[in-house]
Motif scaffolding. Structure first.
Motif, PDB file in Angstrom:
ATOM      1  N   PRO A 157      -5.637   6.464 -20.261  1.00  0.00           N
ATOM      2  CA  PRO A 157      -4.496   5.564 -20.459  1.00  0.00           C
ATOM      3  C   PRO A 157      -3.638   5.481 -19.200  1.00  0.00           C
ATOM      4  O   PRO A 157      -3.647   6.411 -18.387  1.00  0.00           O
ATOM      5  N   PRO A 158      -2.900   4.368 -19.010  1.00  0.00           N
ATOM      6  CA  PRO A 158      -2.155   4.181 -17.768  1.00  0.00           C
ATOM      7  C   PRO A 158      -1.037   5.211 -17.582  1.00  0.00           C
ATOM      8  O   PRO A 158      -0.317   5.533 -18.519  1.00  0.00           O
ATOM      9  N   LYS A 159      -0.965   5.739 -16.363  1.00  0.00           N
ATOM     10  CA  LYS A 159       0.128   6.656 -15.998  1.00  0.00           C
ATOM     11  C   LYS A 159       0.962   5.991 -14.900  1.00  0.00           C
ATOM     12  O   LYS A 159       0.403   5.367 -14.001  1.00  0.00           O
ATOM     13  N   SER A 160       2.272   6.172 -14.961  1.00  0.00           N
ATOM     14  CA  SER A 160       3.139   5.606 -13.931  1.00  0.00           C
ATOM     15  C   SER A 160       3.025   6.422 -12.643  1.00  0.00           C
ATOM     16  O   SER A 160       3.261   7.636 -12.636  1.00  0.00           O
ATOM     17  N   LEU A 161       2.659   5.759 -11.565  1.00  0.00           N
ATOM     18  CA  LEU A 161       2.569   6.436 -10.258  1.00  0.00           C
ATOM     19  C   LEU A 161       3.955   6.723  -9.690  1.00  0.00           C
ATOM     20  O   LEU A 161       4.091   7.545  -8.777  1.00  0.00           O
ATOM     21  N   LEU A 162       4.976   6.056 -10.215  1.00  0.00           N
ATOM     22  CA  LEU A 162       6.329   6.236  -9.683  1.00  0.00           C
ATOM     23  C   LEU A 162       6.905   7.598 -10.052  1.00  0.00           C
ATOM     24  O   LEU A 162       7.916   8.011  -9.495  1.00  0.00           O
ATOM     25  N   ARG A 163       6.237   8.288 -10.975  1.00  0.00           N
ATOM     26  CA  ARG A 163       6.684   9.641 -11.344  1.00  0.00           C
ATOM     27  C   ARG A 163       5.951  10.718 -10.547  1.00  0.00           C
ATOM     28  O   ARG A 163       6.142  11.906 -10.781  1.00  0.00           O
ATOM     29  N   MET A 164       5.081  10.283  -9.627  1.00  0.00           N
ATOM     30  CA  MET A 164       4.258  11.230  -8.857  1.00  0.00           C
ATOM     31  C   MET A 164       4.599  11.169  -7.370  1.00  0.00           C
ATOM     32  O   MET A 164       5.049  10.142  -6.869  1.00  0.00           O
ATOM     33  N   ASN A 165       4.330  12.301  -6.668  1.00  0.00           N
ATOM     34  CA  ASN A 165       4.472  12.289  -5.221  1.00  0.00           C
ATOM     35  C   ASN A 165       3.123  11.886  -4.590  1.00  0.00           C
ATOM     36  O   ASN A 165       2.139  11.664  -5.299  1.00  0.00           O
ATOM     37  N   GLU A 166       3.090  11.809  -3.260  1.00  0.00           N
ATOM     38  CA  GLU A 166       1.885  11.321  -2.571  1.00  0.00           C
ATOM     39  C   GLU A 166       0.658  12.184  -2.876  1.00  0.00           C
ATOM     40  O   GLU A 166      -0.440  11.662  -3.103  1.00  0.00           O
ATOM     41  N   ALA A 167       0.838  13.508  -2.887  1.00  0.00           N
ATOM     42  CA  ALA A 167      -0.297  14.410  -3.135  1.00  0.00           C
ATOM     43  C   ALA A 167      -0.820  14.241  -4.560  1.00  0.00           C
ATOM     44  O   ALA A 167      -2.035  14.234  -4.794  1.00  0.00           O
ATOM     45  N   GLN A 168       0.097  14.109  -5.524  1.00  0.00           N
ATOM     46  CA  GLN A 168      -0.321  13.925  -6.917  1.00  0.00           C
ATOM     47  C   GLN A 168      -1.075  12.610  -7.102  1.00  0.00           C
ATOM     48  O   GLN A 168      -2.064  12.540  -7.837  1.00  0.00           O
ATOM     49  N   ILE A 169      -0.623  11.557  -6.410  1.00  0.00           N
ATOM     50  CA  ILE A 169      -1.288  10.250  -6.492  1.00  0.00           C
ATOM     51  C   ILE A 169      -2.697  10.347  -5.907  1.00  0.00           C
ATOM     52  O   ILE A 169      -3.654   9.804  -6.467  1.00  0.00           O
ATOM     53  N   ALA A 170      -2.838  11.056  -4.795  1.00  0.00           N
ATOM     54  CA  ALA A 170      -4.166  11.243  -4.194  1.00  0.00           C
ATOM     55  C   ALA A 170      -5.084  11.992  -5.154  1.00  0.00           C
ATOM     56  O   ALA A 170      -6.251  11.623  -5.323  1.00  0.00           O
ATOM     57  N   ARG A 171      -4.558  13.029  -5.801  1.00  0.00           N
ATOM     58  CA  ARG A 171      -5.367  13.798  -6.756  1.00  0.00           C
ATOM     59  C   ARG A 171      -5.710  12.964  -7.989  1.00  0.00           C
ATOM     60  O   ARG A 171      -6.738  13.196  -8.632  1.00  0.00           O
ATOM     61  N   GLU A 172      -4.881  12.000  -8.298  1.00  0.00           N
ATOM     62  CA  GLU A 172      -5.131  11.119  -9.447  1.00  0.00           C
ATOM     63  C   GLU A 172      -6.339  10.208  -9.186  1.00  0.00           C
ATOM     64  O   GLU A 172      -6.939   9.691 -10.116  1.00  0.00           O
ATOM     65  N   MET A 195       0.829  -1.211   0.000  1.00  0.00           N
ATOM     66  CA  MET A 195       0.000   0.000   0.000  1.00  0.00           C
ATOM     67  C   MET A 195       0.862   1.260   0.000  1.00  0.00           C
ATOM     68  O   MET A 195       0.522   2.260  -0.638  1.00  0.00           O
ATOM     69  N   ASP A 196       2.000   1.212   0.715  1.00  0.00           N
ATOM     70  CA  ASP A 196       2.913   2.362   0.741  1.00  0.00           C
ATOM     71  C   ASP A 196       3.443   2.675  -0.659  1.00  0.00           C
ATOM     72  O   ASP A 196       3.592   3.849  -1.039  1.00  0.00           O
ATOM     73  N   ILE A 197       3.721   1.632  -1.436  1.00  0.00           N
ATOM     74  CA  ILE A 197       4.242   1.839  -2.800  1.00  0.00           C
ATOM     75  C   ILE A 197       3.164   2.417  -3.704  1.00  0.00           C
ATOM     76  O   ILE A 197       3.403   3.374  -4.453  1.00  0.00           O
ATOM     77  N   VAL A 198       1.949   1.876  -3.616  1.00  0.00           N
ATOM     78  CA  VAL A 198       0.855   2.361  -4.471  1.00  0.00           C
ATOM     79  C   VAL A 198       0.531   3.827  -4.186  1.00  0.00           C
ATOM     80  O   VAL A 198       0.227   4.594  -5.105  1.00  0.00           O
ATOM     81  N   THR A 199       0.645   4.240  -2.920  1.00  0.00           N
ATOM     82  CA  THR A 199       0.295   5.618  -2.552  1.00  0.00           C
ATOM     83  C   THR A 199       1.494   6.576  -2.565  1.00  0.00           C
ATOM     84  O   THR A 199       1.349   7.747  -2.226  1.00  0.00           O
ATOM     85  N   GLY A 200       2.666   6.071  -2.946  1.00  0.00           N
ATOM     86  CA  GLY A 200       3.824   6.947  -3.109  1.00  0.00           C
ATOM     87  C   GLY A 200       4.647   7.176  -1.870  1.00  0.00           C
ATOM     88  O   GLY A 200       5.604   7.960  -1.896  1.00  0.00           O
ATOM     89  N   LYS A 201       4.323   6.515  -0.783  1.00  0.00           N
ATOM     90  CA  LYS A 201       5.087   6.695   0.463  1.00  0.00           C
ATOM     91  C   LYS A 201       6.443   6.003   0.373  1.00  0.00           C
ATOM     92  O   LYS A 201       7.424   6.448   0.971  1.00  0.00           O
ATOM     93  N   THR A 202       6.497   4.896  -0.362  1.00  0.00           N
ATOM     94  CA  THR A 202       7.737   4.132  -0.548  1.00  0.00           C
ATOM     95  C   THR A 202       7.990   3.959  -2.033  1.00  0.00           C
ATOM     96  O   THR A 202       7.057   3.707  -2.807  1.00  0.00           O
TER      97      THR A 202
END
Length: 246
Positions: free
Chosen positions: A66-81, A47-54
């Protein structure tokens, strides 16, 4: 049908310990999934990886169409996604009412000027009432959050996440500390939410998982050990040995 969330071959190590080991996982647009496994299986790190914490050492995590890589986003951007996470312990504003908690969580512009000038509208008040009803708190809307039962606080936090209009909800051990009646209501809520979004429930309680009546993913040593219905995975000899036999 393409997956909403696709976790592809992720691995991560902490001080030489491999917490996640070439893990792949996917979930569809409107799907309920339970994730189970013994302590140390990698559920929280997943869960930490999916949400950008790790950040993983290898692999990729993509989301959306279309799919976007979450690894290019920070936690706030992932939440907004559109990814919301509910931790095991409810975190609500105890001195504020249910309505105030939900109002503060509504999706809105967050700039200082927008926040200072914000006033509740008929639309926002209607949305708050709708959210309270959705999580079973319509009759508690004027009460302070600190006066609610443990289960009701859990529902309020889920309501606050729903206010952000997520497409994926990650929910950590929602049944912990609940009464039987609250657990039944929580089961019904999660099943209903998964009709219109993806919901991943990390849970230890096998009876609660059985009530969810959904596909189950079993993690062990940071990898997927088995996947399928609860009856299917609980008959798996490897699952019996590493998890159920303990």
């Amino acid at each position: 049908m393409s997956a909403l969330l696709e976790v592809d071959g992720i691995s991560v190590s902490f001080d030489g310990f491999r917490a996640i080991n070439n893990l792949s996982f996917n979930i569809g647009e409107a799907e309920l999934r339970a994730v189970i496994g013994p302590n140390g299986a990698g559920k929280t790190t997943f869960m930490d990886i999916v949400t950008g914490k790790t950040r993983p050492d290898a692999g990729d995590v993509t989301f959306g169409t279309p799919p976007k890589s979450l690894l290019r986003m920070n936690e706030a951007q992932i939440a907004r996604e559109g990814i919301g996470r509910k931790f095991q312990r409810p975190t609500v504003f105890e001195d504020q009412t249910v309505a105030d908690n939900l109002t503060m969580a509504l999706k809105a512009k967050r700039s200082p000027f927008a926040v200072l000038g914000w006033r509740p509208s008929a639309e926002s008040q209607a949305r708050v009432a709708e959210l309270a009803s959705e999580v079973g708190l319509a009759s508690q809307i004027a009460r302070k959050a600190g006066e609610l039962s443990h289960g009701q606080k859990q529902w309020l936090e889920i309501g606050m996440l729903l206010a952000q209009e997520p497409r994926l909800l990650l929910v950590d051990e929602p049944a912990a500390g609940m009464t039987l009646a609250e657990r039944e209501q929580t089961t019904a809520l999660l099943v209903r939410l998964a009709e219109s979004r993806a919901v991943v429930v990390v849970e230890h309680d096998m009876d609660f998982v059985r009530r969810l009546n959904c596909k189950v993913t079993v993690l062990h040593q940071g990898a997927v050990l088995a996947e399928g219905s609860l009856d299917h995975v609980t008959r798996n000899p490897d699952v019996i040995e590493v998890y159920l036999g303990r």
